[in-house]
Design a protein around this motif. Sequence first.
Motif, PDB file in Angstrom:
ATOM      1  N   LYS A 164       0.827  -1.202   0.000  1.00 55.75           N
ATOM      2  CA  LYS A 164       0.000   0.000   0.000  1.00 55.75           C
ATOM      3  C   LYS A 164       0.864   1.255   0.000  1.00 55.75           C
ATOM      4  O   LYS A 164       0.603   2.211  -0.732  1.00 55.75           O
ATOM      5  CB  LYS A 164      -0.936   0.011   1.215  1.00 55.75           C
ATOM      6  N   ILE A 196      -9.188  -7.782   1.539  1.00 52.45           N
ATOM      7  CA  ILE A 196     -10.320  -7.133   2.198  1.00 52.45           C
ATOM      8  C   ILE A 196      -9.856  -6.260   3.360  1.00 52.45           C
ATOM      9  O   ILE A 196     -10.283  -5.108   3.498  1.00 52.45           O
ATOM     10  CB  ILE A 196     -11.337  -8.185   2.681  1.00 52.45           C
ATOM     11  N   THR A 197      -8.977  -6.808   4.198  1.00 51.32           N
ATOM     12  CA  THR A 197      -8.541  -6.033   5.370  1.00 51.32           C
ATOM     13  C   THR A 197      -7.741  -4.789   4.959  1.00 51.32           C
ATOM     14  O   THR A 197      -7.830  -3.748   5.608  1.00 51.32           O
ATOM     15  CB  THR A 197      -7.687  -6.897   6.317  1.00 51.32           C
ATOM     16  N   GLN A 199      -8.161  -3.397   2.006  1.00 48.40           N
ATOM     17  CA  GLN A 199      -8.982  -2.724   0.995  1.00 48.40           C
ATOM     18  C   GLN A 199      -8.207  -2.531  -0.316  1.00 48.40           C
ATOM     19  O   GLN A 199      -8.195  -1.452  -0.921  1.00 48.40           O
ATOM     20  CB  GLN A 199      -9.503  -1.386   1.520  1.00 48.40           C
ATOM     21  N   THR A 235     -12.419  -4.212  -3.794  1.00 49.40           N
ATOM     22  CA  THR A 235     -12.794  -4.711  -2.465  1.00 49.40           C
ATOM     23  C   THR A 235     -13.244  -3.584  -1.534  1.00 49.40           C
ATOM     24  O   THR A 235     -13.507  -3.838  -0.360  1.00 49.40           O
ATOM     25  CB  THR A 235     -11.607  -5.444  -1.804  1.00 49.40           C
ATOM     26  N   GLU A 236     -13.327  -2.359  -2.066  1.00 46.32           N
ATOM     27  CA  GLU A 236     -13.752  -1.236  -1.226  1.00 46.32           C
ATOM     28  C   GLU A 236     -15.127  -1.511  -0.622  1.00 46.32           C
ATOM     29  O   GLU A 236     -16.077  -1.870  -1.322  1.00 46.32           O
ATOM     30  CB  GLU A 236     -13.811   0.071  -2.025  1.00 46.32           C
ATOM     31  N   THR A 239     -16.316  -6.538   3.715  1.00 53.54           N
ATOM     32  CA  THR A 239     -15.871  -6.990   5.037  1.00 53.54           C
ATOM     33  C   THR A 239     -15.535  -8.474   4.937  1.00 53.54           C
ATOM     34  O   THR A 239     -15.758  -9.112   3.905  1.00 53.54           O
ATOM     35  CB  THR A 239     -16.963  -6.775   6.095  1.00 53.54           C
TER      36      THR A 239
END
Length: 270
Positions: A164, A196-197, A199, A235-236, A239
């Motif tokens: 990221k 997911i975690t 994003q 994936t925004e 959850t």
Amino acid sequence: MSASYFEIFFAAFILVLPFLYESSQTFRFYVKFFAYYIIVSFNAVFFIPVFAFRPKNVRNLVVASHICKFISPLLGLKWIIRGRDNLEKERACIIVANHQSSLDVLGMFDIWPIMDKCTVVAKKELFYAWPFGLAAWLCGLIFINRVNSGKAREAMNTAGEIVKEGKIKLWVYPEGTRHNTGTIHSFKKGAFHLAITAQLPILPVVYSQYYFLDEKKRVFNQGKIIITTLEAIPTEGLTLDDLEDLMDRTHSAMSKVFDEANKEVHQICS
């Protein structure tokens, strides 16, 4: 006199090699893989002092790929790249690809210059396969301990922060192990949990089947492989409750492209 006998034997051995290569598929199988591993190891030795000047920089992989790309034509392999635009975008994402053989790396050498900044999640045991393991570490590969799930999860979380921050692509083989069986096997959760975690979007990459390779029968012929990069799956807002659905959607999309590419590559080579 003994030296003369040795020279005659050596000359005869050299002369018979082309015949063995053409007539014995088993001999050809072992020669090709031996050449593959020896060349990669030699290149690793060459690159280690070069990479040491900028350790753990993922762009070292781009440098290595320019040299290692020649291995594929030497082995009789040609990679056909589709969806280049999806790889060229500078963004952090999780690449998920099907895993069929150690030859997958050769396909990656062809697309690393397109991706520019990309690193790979690899099993920890690979690090100890020196000189390749050391060179891979200097290129910023992320090694995980698959036996210890806690440490593996911690390494993946750290990887998420790295990609990221640096807008780096993280390449993962979600099947976990290699399968050259004409199907994409079920996925493990790690890559999708991270996506997911953190994003981060999922970027599916599909290799067509290695119809030219059969490790049980010791067959390794010439072949063409289509590598297709699909549109990113966002994936925004997702959850962990959406984890299974994300895995299913990704697997379904990749399997469809896999089947289509397999039909096409067989037509090309028939």
